[in-house]
Design a protein around this motif. Structure first.
Motif, PDB file in Angstrom:
ATOM      1  N   GLU A  49      16.304  -5.705  16.150  1.00 27.73           N
ATOM      2  CA  GLU A  49      16.996  -6.830  15.103  1.00 27.73           C
ATOM      3  C   GLU A  49      17.028  -8.116  15.532  1.00 27.73           C
ATOM      4  OE1 GLU A  49      17.795  -5.891  12.048  1.00 27.73           O
ATOM      5  OE2 GLU A  49      16.907  -3.991  12.272  1.00 27.73           O
ATOM      6  N   ARG A  50      16.734  -8.305  16.972  1.00 25.14           N
ATOM      7  CA  ARG A  50      17.048  -9.769  17.684  1.00 25.14           C
ATOM      8  C   ARG A  50      15.404 -10.761  17.425  1.00 25.14           C
ATOM      9  NH1 ARG A  50      18.616  -9.209  23.678  1.00 25.14           N
ATOM     10  NH2 ARG A  50      18.100 -11.443  23.637  1.00 25.14           N
ATOM     11  N   VAL A  51      14.403  -9.696  16.889  1.00 24.87           N
ATOM     12  CA  VAL A  51      13.107 -10.578  16.984  1.00 24.87           C
ATOM     13  C   VAL A  51      12.867 -10.827  15.427  1.00 24.87           C
ATOM     14  CG1 VAL A  51      10.588 -10.032  17.289  1.00 24.87           C
ATOM     15  CG2 VAL A  51      12.394  -8.931  18.823  1.00 24.87           C
ATOM     16  N   VAL A  52      12.169 -12.194  15.604  1.00 23.77           N
ATOM     17  CA  VAL A  52      11.766 -12.796  14.321  1.00 23.77           C
ATOM     18  C   VAL A  52      10.468 -13.405  14.395  1.00 23.77           C
ATOM     19  CG1 VAL A  52      12.349 -14.276  12.187  1.00 23.77           C
ATOM     20  CG2 VAL A  52      14.237 -13.424  13.613  1.00 23.77           C
ATOM     21  N   ALA A  53       9.435 -12.561  13.706  1.00 25.69           N
ATOM     22  CA  ALA A  53       8.191 -13.113  13.670  1.00 25.69           C
ATOM     23  C   ALA A  53       7.697 -14.077  12.850  1.00 25.69           C
ATOM     24  CB  ALA A  53       7.092 -11.843  13.631  1.00 25.69           C
ATOM     25  N   VAL A  54       7.030 -15.225  13.068  1.00 22.79           N
ATOM     26  CA  VAL A  54       6.774 -16.305  12.341  1.00 22.79           C
ATOM     27  C   VAL A  54       5.381 -16.582  12.381  1.00 22.79           C
ATOM     28  CG1 VAL A  54       8.984 -17.094  12.107  1.00 22.79           C
ATOM     29  CG2 VAL A  54       7.479 -17.917  14.016  1.00 22.79           C
TER      30      VAL A  54
END
Length: 375
Positions: A49-54
């Motif tokens: 939940e801490r990881v945000v791919a962009v």
């Protein structure tokens, strides 16, 4: 044929993954993006939940600084010796970069020169790793905590490295950004990620990366979308495409192989160039480091001659980077003492280093370098 500075490492696994992603027909943020984020989390040993791919590393920095609270009239302390993307994002947020110097030994931010640059306008501090060297993140974080200033850790050069305490780079930071562009340690063709310590901020960033749409992430990750949703904050078109997530996933599956190849090349250069006079090598590495680039410092004002000599020998070179305060767009920004930055800006040269560099090519590069100094 010239030996290039960079070259991505692809095989049939990436090609097949791309075909399957295209045949799936869902090109937005979907199931492969979810799997890619989970694989990053598994590598870093953190909550997914801490990881945000962009879509790019630049977008990652933008979201990170935005959620640090950077805005109109603020200042952000950053090494002048940094990628231009960070400076442009600071300006895009209507804030101003404040340029700090770097250490002589490893070219990462000089912790001792940060505090004199702090003012009432300081809203964030950027620290970053460089080439094969890790910055002293904990020391920078201690300064940030002392002054209640968030620290954004730009780890574009060090994805897959770990610290001496065995913690993976990015796992301990409040805000950490990675880049997966065509030349980085692993690539998604283009892509990036932001790692947050606060899962609520991560959730907010996931909405921001899709124009602020508060869609259910699990719906998107199942290759579907909702047609009704709320928008209650600013947002950007920063999502990672499913196709790119599929390629990144394959790269992650062979990350140990890529790391070992890069380490082998780095150590070969170090061993075969360490006796030369008139050139400074980057610090040697341990097995916890996933080296990105090999940067020489050419002394005695001979860099231009050196670059031309290698070109004649069939070896391409690069310069990473030109300091921010040297660009006309940023020339009026506040600076501290930039003695080291001014010096190294005239010395640095990047030589070829990528996973598929052959032993014959490594030998050609080192012989070309040695022939210059013998001459």
């Amino acid at each position: 044929m010239q030996i290039p500075v960079f070259k991505p490492s692809f095989d049939n696994n990436e090609i097949q993954a791309a075909v399957e992603a295209l045949e799936l027909g869902w090109l937005g943020p979907g199931s492969y993006v979810k799997l890619f984020e989970e694989a990053i989390a598994d590598l870093l040993k953190i909550n997914p939940e801490r990881v945000v791919a962009v879509n790019t590393g630049t977008s990652a920095v933008h979201l990170g600084l935005k959620l640090c609270g950077v805005g109109i009239g603020d200042e952000v302390i950053t090494p002048s010796f940094n990628n231009i993307a960070d400076f442009q994002i600071i300006r895009a947020l209507h804030a101003e970069p404040v340029f700090c110097d770097v250490r002589e030994d490893n070219l990462t931010i000089d912790v001792n020169k940060i505090e004199p640059l702090i003012s009432q306008k300081t809203k964030a501090i950027i620290c970053l790793d460089y080439g094969s060297a890790l910055c002293d993140y904990q020391a920078v974080k201690a300064i940030g905590d002392k002054h209640a200033i968030p620290v954004l850790y730009d780890a574009a050069h060090s994805f897959g490295s770990s610290r001496p305490n065995k913690a993976m780079v990015g796992s301990e930071a409040d805000y950490c950004t990675f880049s997966f562009d065509p030349v980085k340690n692993i690539t998604c063709i283009d892509g990036g990620a932001v790692i947050f310590s606060d899962t609520m901020l991560a959730q907010k960033a996931k909405h921001m990366r899709l124009l602020g749409q508060k869609q259910n992430q699990n719906t998107l990750y199942s290759n579907n979308r909702s047609w009704t949703y709320d928008v209650d904050d600013s947002g950007y078109r920063y999502h990672l495409a499913n196709l790119h997530g599929a390629i990144g996933l394959q790269q992650l599956r062979k990350i140990n192989e890529i790391r070992e190849k890069r380490q082998k090349i780095f150590k070969y250069y170090h061993e075969n160039l360490k006796d030369l006079k008139g050139v400074k090598l980057p610090p040697s590495i341990e097995n916890n480091i996933f080296p990105f680039i090999f940067v020489l410092r050419i002394m005695n004002h001979k860099r231009s001659e050196f670059i031309e000599h290698l070109k004649e020998k069939g070896v391409d070179t690069g310069i990473h980077w030109q300091p921010g305060h040297k660009f006309s767009y940023f020339s009026n920004c506040k600076t501290g003492d930039l003695t080291v930055t001014e010096k190294i800006a005239q010395e640095i040269v990047t030589i070829p280093m990528y996973p598929d560099l052959t032993e014959e090519q490594m030998k050609k590069v080192t012989e070309a370098i040695r022939s210059f100094f013998k001459a």
